[in-house]
Design a protein around this motif. Structure first.
Motif, PDB file in Angstrom:
ATOM      1  N   HIS A  58      14.502  17.527  20.860  1.00 16.12           N
ATOM      2  CA  HIS A  58      13.406  18.480  21.079  1.00 16.12           C
ATOM      3  C   HIS A  58      13.517  19.269  22.390  1.00 16.12           C
ATOM      4  O   HIS A  58      12.543  19.412  23.131  1.00 16.12           O
ATOM      5  N   GLY A  59      14.724  19.746  22.696  1.00 19.23           N
ATOM      6  CA  GLY A  59      14.909  20.608  23.863  1.00 19.23           C
ATOM      7  C   GLY A  59      15.187  19.880  25.162  1.00 19.23           C
ATOM      8  O   GLY A  59      15.297  20.521  26.219  1.00 19.23           O
ATOM      9  N   LYS A  60      15.334  18.566  25.126  1.00 18.82           N
ATOM     10  CA  LYS A  60      15.538  17.804  26.363  1.00 18.82           C
ATOM     11  C   LYS A  60      16.854  18.164  27.033  1.00 18.82           C
ATOM     12  O   LYS A  60      16.932  18.267  28.269  1.00 18.82           O
ATOM     13  N   THR A  63      31.454  19.351  21.657  1.00 16.46           N
ATOM     14  CA  THR A  63      31.713  20.669  21.077  1.00 16.46           C
ATOM     15  C   THR A  63      30.631  21.675  21.485  1.00 16.46           C
ATOM     16  O   THR A  63      29.577  21.302  22.005  1.00 16.46           O
ATOM     17  N   ILE A  64      30.883  22.922  21.229  1.00 16.92           N
ATOM     18  CA  ILE A  64      29.941  23.993  21.543  1.00 16.92           C
ATOM     19  C   ILE A  64      28.677  23.882  20.695  1.00 16.92           C
ATOM     20  O   ILE A  64      27.625  24.448  21.032  1.00 16.92           O
ATOM     21  N   PHE A  65      28.752  23.116  19.614  1.00 17.14           N
ATOM     22  CA  PHE A  65      27.631  23.008  18.683  1.00 17.14           C
ATOM     23  C   PHE A  65      26.746  21.788  18.948  1.00 17.14           C
ATOM     24  O   PHE A  65      25.579  21.765  18.541  1.00 17.14           O
ATOM     25  N   ASP A 101      19.202  19.256  20.081  1.00 18.97           N
ATOM     26  CA  ASP A 101      17.916  19.770  20.547  1.00 18.97           C
ATOM     27  C   ASP A 101      17.105  20.453  19.452  1.00 18.97           C
ATOM     28  O   ASP A 101      15.911  20.204  19.294  1.00 18.97           O
ATOM     29  N   PHE A 102      17.752  21.329  18.673  1.00 19.76           N
ATOM     30  CA  PHE A 102      16.994  22.211  17.778  1.00 19.76           C
ATOM     31  C   PHE A 102      17.520  22.283  16.345  1.00 19.76           C
ATOM     32  O   PHE A 102      17.039  23.096  15.560  1.00 19.76           O
TER      33      PHE A 102
END
Length: 352
Positions: A236-238, A267-269, A275-276
């Motif tokens: 959740h964005g932590k 990885t970039i993902f 988070d989202f």
């Protein structure tokens, strides 16, 4: 080399697919009993498509052609580049040794002094090459790669050598012979730093050779991403908050995903997925594709250097993940450049 634009933003998609292929091969030989899960492969392909959509969304808009800025003097840029090298040299002195050969020192090598020295060197070097190219400045590239490489991190070496190569490419200073030699230096430099650093980790005994180590690292990083997918959207964005505040996002990912106190690349993902979820992944890749596409379209003068170091570190993020606030600062420089160039276009001014 003049006929094709080898370093347009779609090189990111090529690099992602190459990394996926290396990880898939590595998953058979060094890490997994089973190959990568199909959901990992499909998710990465989806992310590549979204990135390409963002790029093409800005590619066919009206061209922006503006004269280069004139407020950065050659002496100033050269002085700042040398100062950055001095700061990194002092960083090594204060550490009391060479982190490349000592895993304990490496763990503490990214000091505040380094956080100033590395971006300062990266930015001013590419500006210097882009605006005032001279063969003598090639020495600074080698010195920078050597001095920052002693920190034991491949990303610094790739950041310096890769961005310099791209800047020189767009200045049309790369002959076929020079290009082959430069690429060879990049490959050998990355393999050497990665291998030496792995051999100096206390308590670990690696039997893989430098080439095998590359495939192993790709496989391991993709394994981390594979374990992230079932956890998508649960933080959740932590992680995003940690990037722009305090804490270690990569260590948090290690504890959250593998339940070990270890710093992980995902990885970039990986971070945005945690988070989202897929919505966050879509927004991130769409933004990166459009942003790189726009900077690429309007690059001119120092803008060539800006595009070079942003593109290079975006490619580095394919393995490490966008968890470094220092590199987001490079994106901020790109945003400022875009705003300045669009302002100049709207006002018809050649100066800021």
């Amino acid at each position: 080399m003049k006929k094709y634009d080898f370093f347009n933003p779609l090189i990111v998609v090529v690099a992602i697919l190459a990394f996926l292929a290396m990880g898939y091969i590595g998953s058979f030989n060094y890490r997994f009993e089973d190959p990568l899960d199909a959901e990992v492969i499909l998710t990465i392909i989806f992310a590549c498509i979204v990135f390409a959509v963002g790029y093409f969304a800005v590619k066919y808009k009206a061209n922006v052609k503006i004269s280069q800025t004139n407020y950065l003097s050659e002496k100033l840029l050269l002085a700042l580049t040398v100062i950055a090298l001095i700061l990194q040299s002092l960083n090594l002195v204060f550490l009391g040794g060479i982190p490349l050969f000592n895993s304990t020192l490496k763990a503490n090598a990214t000091t505040n002094l380094w956080r100033v020295a590395y971006p300062l060197f990266l930015i001013t070097l590419n500006f210097l090459l882009a605006k005032y190219y001279s063969r003598k400045y090639l020495i600074l590239i080698i010195l920078g790669a050597l001095i920052f490489g002693l920190n034991g991190y491949r990303t610094s070496v790739l950041g310096i050598l890769g961005s310099s190569f791209i800047t020189l490419y767009y200045l049309d200073k790369i002959s076929r012979k020079f290009g082959i030699v430069f690429i060879a230096i990049i490959v050998v430099g990355l393999m050497a730093v990665g291998y030496i650093a792995s051999q100096s980790i206390a308590g670990q005994h690696w039997t893989l050779n430098p080439m095998e180590l590359i495939f192993y690292r790709a496989a391991f990083t993709l394994e981390v991403f594979e374990r992230i997918i079932p956890l998508a959207g649960t933080t959740h964005g932590k992680i995003l908050a940690m990037i722009f505040s305090s804490g270690s996002p990569r260590t948090f990912i290690g504890e959250y995903v593998l339940h070990y106190n270890v710093c992980l690349t995902s990885t970039i993902f990986g971070p945005v997925m945690l988070d989202f979820g897929y919505i966050g992944l879509t927004i991130q890749m769409l933004f990166m594709g459009a942003f790189l596409g726009l900077v690429h379209k309007i690059k001119n003068g120092v803008g060539i250097g800006i595009y070079a170091f942003i593109l290079t570190h975006t490619i580095i993020w394919i393995e490490t993940g966008p968890t470094d606030i220092m590199i987001w600062f490079l994106y901020l420089i790109g945003l400022i450049y875009i705003i300045m160039m669009l302002f100049k276009k709207n006002t018809g001014s050649d100066e800021i």
